[in-house]
Design a protein around this motif. Structure first.
Motif, mmCIF file in Angstrom:
data_model
loop_
_atom_site.group_PDB
_atom_site.id
_atom_site.type_symbol
_atom_site.label_atom_id
_atom_site.label_comp_id
_atom_site.label_asym_id
_atom_site.label_seq_id
_atom_site.Cartn_x
_atom_site.Cartn_y
_atom_site.Cartn_z
ATOM 1 N N ALA A 12 0.850 -1.204 0.000
ATOM 2 C CA ALA A 12 0.000 0.000 0.000
ATOM 3 C C ALA A 12 0.880 1.246 0.000
ATOM 4 O O ALA A 12 0.696 2.158 -0.814
ATOM 5 C CB ALA A 12 -0.932 -0.017 1.212
ATOM 6 N N ASP A 31 8.903 2.962 8.088
ATOM 7 C CA ASP A 31 8.385 1.661 8.533
ATOM 8 C C ASP A 31 9.051 1.321 9.852
ATOM 9 O O ASP A 31 10.246 1.524 10.029
ATOM 10 C CB ASP A 31 8.643 0.560 7.500
ATOM 11 N N LYS A 32 8.263 0.796 10.771
ATOM 12 C CA LYS A 32 8.827 0.466 12.092
ATOM 13 C C LYS A 32 9.708 -0.784 12.041
ATOM 14 O O LYS A 32 10.539 -0.999 12.916
ATOM 15 C CB LYS A 32 7.710 0.311 13.123
ATOM 16 N N ASN A 39 4.623 -7.355 4.679
ATOM 17 C CA ASN A 39 4.475 -8.789 4.920
ATOM 18 C C ASN A 39 4.923 -9.647 3.746
ATOM 19 O O ASN A 39 4.928 -10.869 3.836
ATOM 20 C CB ASN A 39 3.016 -9.112 5.258
ATOM 21 N N TYR A 54 6.944 -13.776 6.449
ATOM 22 C CA TYR A 54 5.606 -13.696 7.046
ATOM 23 C C TYR A 54 4.627 -14.646 6.355
ATOM 24 O O TYR A 54 3.448 -14.344 6.219
ATOM 25 C CB TYR A 54 5.099 -12.248 7.007
ATOM 26 N N PRO A 56 3.967 -17.858 3.115
ATOM 27 C CA PRO A 56 4.107 -17.945 1.652
ATOM 28 C C PRO A 56 3.223 -16.953 0.925
ATOM 29 O O PRO A 56 2.026 -16.874 1.184
ATOM 30 C CB PRO A 56 3.682 -19.381 1.334
ATOM 31 N N HIS A 57 3.818 -16.207 0.001
ATOM 32 C CA HIS A 57 3.103 -15.208 -0.786
ATOM 33 C C HIS A 57 3.119 -15.604 -2.265
ATOM 34 O O HIS A 57 4.165 -15.539 -2.918
ATOM 35 C CB HIS A 57 3.741 -13.828 -0.600
ATOM 36 N N LEU A 58 1.989 -16.023 -2.766
ATOM 37 C CA LEU A 58 1.863 -16.420 -4.167
ATOM 38 C C LEU A 58 1.132 -15.313 -4.903
ATOM 39 O O LEU A 58 0.042 -14.917 -4.484
ATOM 40 C CB LEU A 58 1.038 -17.717 -4.297
ATOM 41 N N PHE A 218 5.695 5.410 13.542
ATOM 42 C CA PHE A 218 4.939 6.652 13.380
ATOM 43 C C PHE A 218 4.662 7.299 14.733
ATOM 44 O O PHE A 218 4.375 6.624 15.714
ATOM 45 C CB PHE A 218 3.600 6.331 12.690
ATOM 46 N N TYR A 316 -4.463 -11.546 9.881
ATOM 47 C CA TYR A 316 -5.786 -11.671 9.247
ATOM 48 C C TYR A 316 -6.847 -10.999 10.114
ATOM 49 O O TYR A 316 -7.047 -11.416 11.256
ATOM 50 C CB TYR A 316 -6.166 -13.148 9.105
ATOM 51 N N ARG A 347 -4.042 -3.060 4.247
ATOM 52 C CA ARG A 347 -4.655 -4.144 5.018
ATOM 53 C C ARG A 347 -5.084 -3.710 6.425
ATOM 54 O O ARG A 347 -6.239 -3.900 6.810
ATOM 55 C CB ARG A 347 -3.566 -5.222 5.130
ATOM 56 N N TYR A 353 -8.848 -8.233 4.726
ATOM 57 C CA TYR A 353 -7.839 -9.131 4.177
ATOM 58 C C TYR A 353 -7.717 -8.799 2.700
ATOM 59 O O TYR A 353 -8.689 -8.874 1.950
ATOM 60 C CB TYR A 353 -8.186 -10.625 4.351
ATOM 61 N N LEU A 354 -6.543 -8.426 2.281
ATOM 62 C CA LEU A 354 -6.329 -8.073 0.879
ATOM 63 C C LEU A 354 -5.179 -8.882 0.332
ATOM 64 O O LEU A 354 -4.097 -8.911 0.936
ATOM 65 C CB LEU A 354 -5.966 -6.583 0.764
ATOM 66 N N ASP A 355 -5.396 -9.519 -0.802
ATOM 67 C CA ASP A 355 -4.272 -10.143 -1.497
ATOM 68 C C ASP A 355 -3.410 -9.039 -2.101
ATOM 69 O O ASP A 355 -3.839 -7.890 -2.229
ATOM 70 C CB ASP A 355 -4.783 -11.085 -2.591
ATOM 71 N N MET A 356 -2.188 -9.429 -2.524
ATOM 72 C CA MET A 356 -1.253 -8.419 -3.041
ATOM 73 C C MET A 356 -1.844 -7.671 -4.236
ATOM 74 O O MET A 356 -1.725 -6.447 -4.329
ATOM 75 C CB MET A 356 0.065 -9.086 -3.432
HETATM 76 C C1 LIG Z 1 0.423 -15.274 6.170
HETATM 77 C C2 LIG Z 1 0.046 -14.449 4.985
HETATM 78 C C3 LIG Z 1 0.095 -15.008 3.718
HETATM 79 C C4 LIG Z 1 -0.270 -14.250 2.616
HETATM 80 N N1 LIG Z 1 -0.226 -14.844 1.394
HETATM 81 C C5 LIG Z 1 -0.580 -14.126 0.310
HETATM 82 C C6 LIG Z 1 -0.552 -14.736 -0.976
HETATM 83 O O1 LIG Z 1 -0.200 -15.902 -1.141
HETATM 84 N N2 LIG Z 1 -0.911 -13.985 -2.048
HETATM 85 C C7 LIG Z 1 -1.311 -12.674 -1.920
HETATM 86 O O2 LIG Z 1 -1.611 -12.029 -2.931
HETATM 87 N N3 LIG Z 1 -1.334 -12.073 -0.715
HETATM 88 C C8 LIG Z 1 -0.980 -12.761 0.403
HETATM 89 N N4 LIG Z 1 -1.007 -12.172 1.633
HETATM 90 C C9 LIG Z 1 -1.465 -10.756 1.747
HETATM 91 C C10 LIG Z 1 -0.343 -9.747 1.631
HETATM 92 O O3 LIG Z 1 0.570 -9.920 2.683
HETATM 93 C C11 LIG Z 1 -0.977 -8.343 1.686
HETATM 94 O O4 LIG Z 1 -1.746 -8.153 0.531
HETATM 95 C C12 LIG Z 1 0.024 -7.212 1.742
HETATM 96 O O5 LIG Z 1 1.008 -7.434 2.691
HETATM 97 C C13 LIG Z 1 -0.716 -5.932 2.097
HETATM 98 O O6 LIG Z 1 0.153 -4.840 2.037
HETATM 99 P P1 LIG Z 1 -0.012 -3.622 3.038
HETATM 100 O O7 LIG Z 1 0.936 -2.589 2.587
HETATM 101 O O8 LIG Z 1 -1.435 -3.255 3.160
HETATM 102 O O9 LIG Z 1 0.378 -4.204 4.470
HETATM 103 P P2 LIG Z 1 1.760 -4.734 5.023
HETATM 104 O O10 LIG Z 1 2.477 -5.552 4.033
HETATM 105 O O11 LIG Z 1 1.436 -5.368 6.331
HETATM 106 O O12 LIG Z 1 2.603 -3.412 5.263
HETATM 107 C C14 LIG Z 1 2.290 -2.490 6.291
HETATM 108 C C15 LIG Z 1 3.588 -1.983 6.860
HETATM 109 O O13 LIG Z 1 3.285 -0.924 7.786
HETATM 110 C C16 LIG Z 1 4.213 -0.982 8.833
HETATM 111 N N5 LIG Z 1 3.667 -0.311 10.020
HETATM 112 C C17 LIG Z 1 2.576 -0.689 10.735
HETATM 113 N N6 LIG Z 1 2.414 0.145 11.770
HETATM 114 C C18 LIG Z 1 3.391 1.073 11.711
HETATM 115 C C19 LIG Z 1 3.739 2.179 12.505
HETATM 116 N N7 LIG Z 1 3.028 2.525 13.586
HETATM 117 N N8 LIG Z 1 4.836 2.917 12.168
HETATM 118 C C20 LIG Z 1 5.568 2.582 11.047
HETATM 119 N N9 LIG Z 1 5.277 1.524 10.255
HETATM 120 C C21 LIG Z 1 4.201 0.783 10.586
HETATM 121 C C22 LIG Z 1 4.426 -2.465 9.054
HETATM 122 O O14 LIG Z 1 5.652 -2.710 9.713
HETATM 123 C C23 LIG Z 1 4.379 -3.017 7.638
HETATM 124 O O15 LIG Z 1 5.659 -3.191 7.095
HETATM 125 C C24 LIG Z 1 -0.686 -12.912 2.769
HETATM 126 C C25 LIG Z 1 -0.726 -12.346 4.049
HETATM 127 C C26 LIG Z 1 -0.383 -13.111 5.142
HETATM 128 C C27 LIG Z 1 -0.471 -12.488 6.511
#
Ligand SMILES: Cc1cc2nc3c(=O)[nH]c(=O)nc-3n(C[C@H](O)[C@H](O)[C@H](O)COP(=O)(O)OP(=O)(O)OC[C@H]3O[C@@H](n4cnc5c(N)ncnc54)[C@H](O)[C@@H]3O)c2cc1C
Length: 378
Positions: A12, A31-32, A39, A54, A56-58, A218, A316, A347, A353-356
């Motif tokens: 995101a 990022d913290k 993830n 974190y 498997p990410h497919l 943050f 999740y 997310r 719950y959002l896939d990538m």
């Molecule tokens: C176990 C698991 C398996 C998955 N498998 C798949 C898959 O196979 N295929 C798929 O498409 N998607 C998968 N996903 C989903 C995928 O991880 C997410 O779509 C993606 O990570 C969402 O991105 P994001 O930026 O919203 O959140 P995140 O990747 O969680 O990034 C948010 C970031 O914000 C940071 N943050 C939070 N709070 C603070 C703060 N206070 N100060 C500074 N930084 C902060 C965190 O450290 C983190 O790095 C999976 C998720 C999980 C949990």
């Protein structure tokens, strides 16, 4: 020149950062954690195997726009994801349930999809309007398959019985009547980054308008230095959990080193038993994940738990049949609307719950909308 703060170096944050930097904004991403990629972060371990820290990410998507956009930032190779379920008698059967799974469970020898469908109709329960996940499954695949593949898994995964879960949680799991043994839908593009996800994020952030600060949590006093903030931190955490906590399930990962590098065509094995683990990943099966041949490989089991029991690692969002946490999130959303210079994203910012591919898609739309609004008021 507007200065933008982005909280979170996951998809995101990275997609917003890149679009805004391309449009000429100065963007500071914090990022913290000590790494980028959120993830999706991956690393090569002592067995020479790339593992996703974190879980498997497919990468799979039907959205050609998303695929085309992300491919600008790395080489992706085709990959077909396969999953097997380990039955109590030691058989490893295809998941999602298909013709071979049905034959293995019921001791039948069906050859056609029609036979499987007829059998499932026979064992299904007559529930016209399923009110929860259990009823949805009973109405579609009957009691035996539900209680074998879904009941213990769901209890381990969510800590809830199927009766307490929204039908939506299981509705997205496909059901096959033929011998197709691939995990994702046929019309989805499946691919994996050749050099891992971190390389893709390095390319996303490689822009003179973007600076990234890791190990930086943050705090509200940062906002004074910026004109706008896109925030992917947990929305309830931002408001000090004033209205109550938005709960998440988390996962503890148990890695093990195994001698040899066996050939198999499925990377994930789901456990149907009532033990504490839900599934195990054999990382070397994923393309380009055997980075160095050490004669060993790594397997990782997942043990679900409450996020409070895992350092508040939020994975999740919890979806209950009564929708109480979605309702709580809606209240936080109202609070968030009173922050004129901030938008919650991703997310944990939007408690979904959002896939990538979904988070990339939402972020592309959100960043473009914000840029268009700036232009309109300029
Ligand atoms: C176990 C698991 C398996 C998955 N498998 C798949 C898959 O196979 N295929 C798929 O498409 N998607 C998968 N996903 C989903 C995928 O991880 C997410 O779509 C993606 O990570 C969402 O991105 P994001 O930026 O919203 O959140 P995140 O990747 O969680 O990034 C948010 C970031 O914000 C940071 N943050 C939070 N709070 C603070 C703060 N206070 N100060 C500074 N930084 C902060 C965190 O450290 C983190 O790095 C999976 C998720 C999980 C949990």
């Amino acid at each position: 020149m507007k200065r933008i703060l982005i909280v979170g170096a996951g998809y995101a944050g990275a997609v917003h950062a890149r679009l805004l930097a391309d449009a000429g904004y100065k963007v500071h991403v914090i990022d913290k954690r000590p790494h980028i990629a959120g993830n999706a972060y991956d690393r090569v371990d002592e067995n020479g195997v790339r593992l996703h820290v974190y879980g498997p990410h497919l990468f799979h998507s039907k959205n050609k726009n998303v695929i085309g956009w992300i491919k600008q930032f790395g080489d992706f190779v085709p990959y077909t994801h396969k999953v097997r379920a380990l039955l109590p008698d030691g058989q490893e059967v295809p998941l999602p349930i298909n013709l071979d799974t049905v034959n293995a469970v019921f001791g039948t020898s069906f050859e056609t999809a029609e036979e499987v469908q007829a059998h499932l109709r026979k064992v299904s329960l007559p529930i016209a309007e399923p009110a929860n996940a259990a009823e949805y499954l009973y109405a579609n695949i009957g009691k035996d398959l539900t209680d074998l593949f879904f009941r213990p898994y769901t209890k381990k995964m969510w800590g809830f019985d199927l009766e307490d879960m929204e039908a939506a949680v299981v509705k997205r799991i496909p059901l096959r009547f033929d011998r197709t043994d691939t995990y994702f839908a046929d019309d989805e593009i499946q691919m994996m980054p050749r050099d891992g996800y971190v390389a893709v994020f390095e390319a996303l952030f490689a822009h003179p308008g973007i600076t990234v600060s890791l190990n930086t949590a943050f705090s509200k006093d940062m906002l004074a230095d910026y004109d706008f903030c896109f925030n992917s931190m947990p929305i309830d955490e931002y408001f000090g959990a004033a209205l109550g906590e938005l709960p998440y399930r988390s996962l503890r990962f148990h890695h093990r080193t195994v001698e040899g590098v066996p050939e198999q065509d499925w990377s994930v094995t789901n456990f149907t038993d009532t033990g504490k683990f839900t599934r195990e990943t054999a990382w070397h099966v994923l393309p380009h994940h055997l980075v160095e041949d050490t004669g060993r490989h790594t397997r990782t089991k997942e043990e679900p738990c409450d996020y409070r029991d895992n350092n508040m690692e939020r994975y999740y969002p919890v979806k209950t049949a009564d929708g109480r946490y979605v309702a709580l999130y809606e209240k936080y959303k109202v609070l968030a609307a009173s922050e004129p210079k901030m938008q919650f994203i991703g997310r944990c910012g939007t408690y979904q719950y959002l896939d990538m591919d979904q988070v990339i898609n939402q972020s592309l739309i959100s960043a473009e909308k914000w840029l268009a609004a700036q232009k309109a008021t300029a």
